[in-house]
Scaffold this active site. Sequence first.
Site, short mmCIF file in Angstrom:
data_model
loop_
_atom_site.label_atom_id
_atom_site.label_comp_id
_atom_site.label_asym_id
_atom_site.label_seq_id
_atom_site.Cartn_x
_atom_site.Cartn_y
_atom_site.Cartn_z
N ALA A 92 46.79 46.74 40.28
CA ALA A 92 47.68 47.13 41.43
C ALA A 92 47.50 46.17 42.72
CB ALA A 92 47.20 48.56 41.83
N SER A 93 47.15 46.57 43.62
CA SER A 93 46.92 45.79 44.93
C SER A 93 45.82 44.49 44.93
CB SER A 93 46.97 46.36 46.15
OG SER A 93 47.84 47.06 46.52
N VAL A 94 44.79 44.76 43.97
CA VAL A 94 43.67 43.80 43.71
C VAL A 94 44.48 42.41 43.01
CG1 VAL A 94 41.71 43.38 42.38
CG2 VAL A 94 42.01 45.55 43.62
N SER A 95 45.61 42.64 42.67
CA SER A 95 46.55 41.47 42.08
C SER A 95 46.63 40.35 43.28
CB SER A 95 47.92 41.91 41.58
OG SER A 95 48.04 42.96 40.61
#
Length: 827
Positions: A77-80
């Site tokens: 998710a946003s850790v991408s």
Amino acid sequence: MKKALLLFLLLPAIAYSQHQSKLTRIDSVLTYLHQYHMFNGTVLIGEKGKVLYKKAFGIAHPQTQQPLTTASAFNLASVSKQFYTMMAMILKEQGKLAYDDTVQKYLPAFPYNNITIRQLMNQTSGLPEYFDIAQGDMNPLDTLTNASMLELLALKNPALVFEPGTQWQYCNTNYTTLASIIEKVSGLTSQQFFAKHIAAPLKLKNSFVYHLKLKSYPPARVFGLEYDGVNYKLNDLVRFDGIVGDGNVYASAEDLYLWDQALYTKKLVKKTTFNEALTAGKLNNGKHTEYGFGWFIREPGKIVSHTGGWVGFGTEITRYIDKNQTIIVLDNSSNFRAHALVKNIWEGKPIALPKTHLITNVKVIDGTGLPAVAGGVRILNNRIWHVGKLTPFAGEAVTDGNGNVLAPGFIDNHSHHDGGLEKNPSAVAVTSQGITTIVVGQDGGSDTMDSIEHALKKIPVSVNVASYTGQASLREKVMGKNLLRKATPVEIDSMKVLLAREMEKGSLGLSTGLEYEAAFYSSRDEVVALAKVAAEKNGRYISHIRSEDLNIEEAIDEIIQIGHEAKIPVQVTHIKIAMRSKWGNSEKILRQLEMARQQGVNITADIYPYTMWNSTPRVLFPKKDFENLASAEFATRELFDPAASVMVRYTPQPAWQGKTVSEIAAINKETSAQALLRIIRESAAPEQGATIVAKSMSETDISNFMKWPYTSICSDGTMRGHPRGHGSFTRVLGKYVREEKLMSLETAIQKMTSLAAENVGIKNRGLIVPGYFADLVLFNPETVIDNATIENPTALSTGIEYVWVNGKLVYQNQKAVENYPGVLLKR
Ligand SMILES: [Zn+2]
């Protein structure tokens, strides 16, 4: 010397054992969470390149039941986002782009000419969120891609949220745009670029970019899950997931640790290049944000982190860069609980374990109006978690409902119970009828949101409170003592300012009591001007209308006009016909309301189930001619039954309290009309007061109004006085539903819960569905009934077995439970 040596030898051991006790605690918490289906995933904790803890819990897919390992690849998710900024850094070092280049330099169709790549990475661009842009414009079968998103932006050219560089605001569009630039500049797709420039040099085995436009995925891919109380179900990618940049990098915990360690080296980019990524961005005014390039800067130079949440996935990486310690938590269970707990244990902070509670063996009436379903409800902390045929987890707290009905807690659309809350925080008058939320600030009179919040903080209470802002209270503040007049334009402007402030603080909207003298002389323009302020903030209008007897038709017309002119949802509160010769007109009035609805005015009503009201006897003079014998005679003939109407409060002659107006007339050897004039006259002095419970309405009208599909239930009650304060909701359930079969139990519950919530603008309450607040009432539909009467107004109802507010038990078996979980609800 020996002593010092001993200390020196012991130190590393102490450090190790400190880690060890934390790690043991983390492991037991993760085991507990997994056992209770609050965690399914992998955790890795490392220090200086050494793995201290690494473990996988659960499955990668609900059908295959394939077990997770620390090599399983989760959607980050946003850790991408940190991977996309790394790609930009690599391209910058290759000389292919510069951070301060405009986006338009690379994407000519991009509709804004003043946004830079740096602003995208720092989240200071002012771009609007792409979910909102795409939501309305996508064919339900389309899958959103970076190209189609850019087309949509160019086509719709939505306004920026703020001038680029003037604010920080997290926005996924920044990163989808960044990915588009990376692909354009490099000539590679994101998955090719990632594979070639990140995964290969770092030897990442199970890390890749995956999105829905790709045909296949590597076998390590983990799917998002959600536990419904019985099974794990898929909760995985959706139609937005053809897009990359903001998410959709997959990685395993092991690979993420390799990545983390590589960030201390120059394997991917120079140290100076990467240091900039961990430096907080700067706004045009020179102020620093708390965000770098895809990293939250928790403590500059010490702690950086990022979380991710998308469909079933909840992810987090926290890097203690001064100590080279790293926590990686990857969860695919749709829970976001493990992360904070692991991090807080590691940081030595106190934790509270989430608690579940199962109510079994009940008929669930969920508040939608749909038929009851046998089953159970599981509460997790203050929310409903599962609904259905549930079996308890090992060691779980269980309440056996004995086959009774479990419904959402009732929402009292018009309450005055706040008057006694300070002295009576258990609010048994309220909870004993199954009410879990009271809506106050009615009839034009209210406290400020700040003072309500302050009072609830000082003395916590059992029930939730929501409030309107009263017109008469605004008038008092602005106009002083003399309210028997129109407000001037300047005064109206001042009231608008006060109301706007209250709306900002979460007031539900504007309430009026136009029949009362403090508002009776106000013009419709004044009310409309104020209602427009409430409408602008998505508030609502609720009114004790200008007449409930002589001029009721005009008063109904007035509220419709207010709704029409101010474009605001309006509610006729405690709807009634309090005039004998107009009894039976309810159908006509309902036609008037229906017509207004057809013409686009969102008009609703609420009602309490009694033929008698409770107020000052002054409302018996619709013309406000309080000394006119003819008007008093009209009142005794038309507006109330003196033989069945009781003075429940009468300070000039306390001995008359509890007596009917006819009885008081007999004492004084006069007519009922003369007695009424006497009562008004003697109680007129400021320190005196009179309250009458007056019988004025017909059962037929009450039934007709109550049945109307847009009528919710209210009590209009106080802690004592009129029996409605203790018996309204149970009276509807016992008398009108069970005995008179006026409507189904499900419909009545809907009017007390979801419709009531909708009618006043309360969110996430009023239904039994996962995620809603656990305001619940368990009652016996065979026995439930009110017992409060005029003689004994505080008698508790029968049949209400348990009441929970925000997951906490507040009432059980005719008694308050000493819990005070009530909160102030804000619009
Ligand atoms: Zn009222």
